[in-house]
Design an enzyme around this catalytic site. Sequence first.
Site, PDB file in Angstrom:
ATOM      1  N   GLU A   1      31.902 -13.605  -9.020  1.00  0.00           N
ATOM      2  CA  GLU A   1      32.404 -12.514  -9.543  1.00  0.00           C
ATOM      3  C   GLU A   1      33.125 -12.971 -10.818  1.00  0.00           C
ATOM      4  OE1 GLU A   1      34.158  -9.030  -6.294  1.00  0.00           O
ATOM      5  OE2 GLU A   1      35.441  -9.995  -7.384  1.00  0.00           O
TER       6      GLU A   1
ATOM      7  N   ARG B   1      45.318  10.053  -0.645  1.00  0.00           N
ATOM      8  CA  ARG B   1      46.565  10.474  -0.243  1.00  0.00           C
ATOM      9  C   ARG B   1      47.796  10.362  -1.274  1.00  0.00           C
ATOM     10  NH1 ARG B   1      49.230   5.435  -0.493  1.00  0.00           N
ATOM     11  NH2 ARG B   1      47.944   3.728   0.185  1.00  0.00           N
TER      12      ARG B   1
ATOM     13  N   LYS C   1      34.940  -0.080   1.645  1.00  0.00           N
ATOM     14  CA  LYS C   1      34.868  -0.968   0.298  1.00  0.00           C
ATOM     15  C   LYS C   1      33.342  -0.941  -0.237  1.00  0.00           C
ATOM     16  CE  LYS C   1      38.495  -4.617   0.091  1.00  0.00           C
ATOM     17  NZ  LYS C   1      39.455  -3.531  -0.456  1.00  0.00           N
TER      18      LYS C   1
END
Lengths: 497, 163
Positions: A202, A294, A118
């Site tokens: 945030e 992926r 992250k």
Amino acid sequence: MAEIKKILIANRGEIAVRVINTCRTKGIKTVSIYKPEEKKYPHALLADESICLGEGTLGETYLNHDLLVEIAKKHNVDAIHPGYGFLSENAKFSSRVRKEGIIFIGPSEDSMKLMGDKISSKVKMEEIKAPLIPGYHGDNQDPAFLAQKAKEIGYPVLVKASAGGGGKGMRIVKSDKEFNDSLAAAKREAMNAFGDDKVLVEKFIVNPRHIEVQVFSDRYGNHLHLLERECSIQRRYQKIVEESPSPALTPEIRKEITETAAKIAAGIDYEGAGTVEFILDEDGKFYFLEMNTRLQVEHPVTEMITGLDLVDLQIQVAEGKPLPLKQEDVVARGHAIEVRLYAEDPDNEFLPSTGKIERVGFPSMPGTRLDTGFEDGNEVTINFDPMLAKLIVHSSTRDQAIEKMKTVLPDVPFYGVKTNRDYLMRILKHPKFVEGETFTHFVETWKSELGPNEMSAEEMAKAILVYLKAGKSSHSEISSSRKQPGPWDTLSSLRNV
Amino acid sequence: MKKKLMIGSKEVEFFIMKDQDGEVLLELEGQKFHFNVLKNDPDHFVFSYEGNNHFSNISPSRRSGIIVDGKTYQIGPIERGAAAKSAEGEAMSSPMPGKILKLLVKEGDKVSKGEGLLIMEAMKMEHTIKAANDGILEKFHYSEGDLVDGGVELVELKGLEEA
């Protein structure tokens, strides 16, 4: 350039079947793996060779690096396809596979490590100027300083424990006035829950949507996007309804978000299939969330609207070929929706359920696709992912796709195990879903409306009729149905094939 | 002839007033319902009601439910005690493979039925394992952070009469 003639699929269930299907159309041999109890599951039955992994935990079987490499070498495969989950984002495994001279169908270890973390991924995103949720993640915890930061970010803001998770030590702050009290409360909770009162601030996104962009890159610097998917309908942080195109994107936002995703792929020198996930707010602003290195569970939605086979593209890229198409060749046709059928009880906290599948069924309309790792008679156990199947529909418009999905959902009953099918049906019928008002808190917001509704007398009467009559001959039919079944009677069971 | 069936958790009483040549007349809750069976295939059973066709199917064993107009019903004969029995017990093992997040009580604690004993995480979900009955929590078989397989016993809970 190395031609791939044989692939080991280091996975199980529907994704293993999915990969086998593409390999079959390409004339590539497949090796699948299974545990003893999965001997009669489709992924064990459809491959050219299937190898029993023996008893043991996941770590001793599907996640066992040594064992998988040994099988790959013994059976002379050219490549390993990891599917999703399991070892698909395991840099250690992919590097081991490549060291053994086997192609790993996926991106480089560096990409996996970079995007799998992250912090490092966010640092890189800042470097290549990808949009991040405005916030302060630093060490300065002075209340006045944090209040100043909150003001700069713009209210509402989220104050969140740095060590956090599960909503603890988290506060939504709507204005300057509330900031100090909320900060103190969040810090207190964080200290109690995690023994650390460090918080971050945030921007809080009121009505977020989950928009992700499929990207595809080859090793010659071609970084394409294959348009977006909206996956806002989630329960317990797992997607259950996915669609493309997103009803929320204007052509301008679509251009911007897809180009940003391709730019990110280019910026990290990516190779293969990847998905860049964003949060979209109500003003059409979007922010980078994470990148999955992926194939994604919901990739069929993209395949339906682009007409591309993503596993085929993965194999071509892994062989060292350039991507066989250009950005302008990627065109969306119509609308696709996928629902994930789970063995679970939506009316009891989505707790997984088990049982023996009596009837899988098959969608009865054109433009539909069922990806499943189960067939009639298979057991659903607690040892694997409770996802039973993905049902995907394609139609000209979103409204038509919703109607088509409602029509074909009853075709795949998965009798014998409790499923979320009725719950999915209630989502598809919900006026806010139909209007495209799909925010990530949809399931929570409409919780009571999505619950089971009371049965009417009419519904009960219909249920009784079906229970009493279906599959049973009535008096007048007895004489004609007494004969032995002939070949045409037997063939009637193939009706749906 | 008065009959009874269980639909979900509801006991439903009804009369079959007519059942001939695909024509069925049912009465329940004081209302009459007139059906015409158009196609009798267990995977594709079609009937008409008030001029509209309805589509349905039934599980091969008949015991695992039916779907009518896209809605699932669990329906069958009334088995006394069976439903009540399956609602209890067996809840103290792991529902699937996962990780033990937090133990909520201590070994030796007295717990009451339904009380949370531990929280485990699996498939990104948190599950609280609750006491199946009143008793003494004798032993946790795992510690916080341990990985467990699905279906394993997580705790030893002694009933009050045993303790």
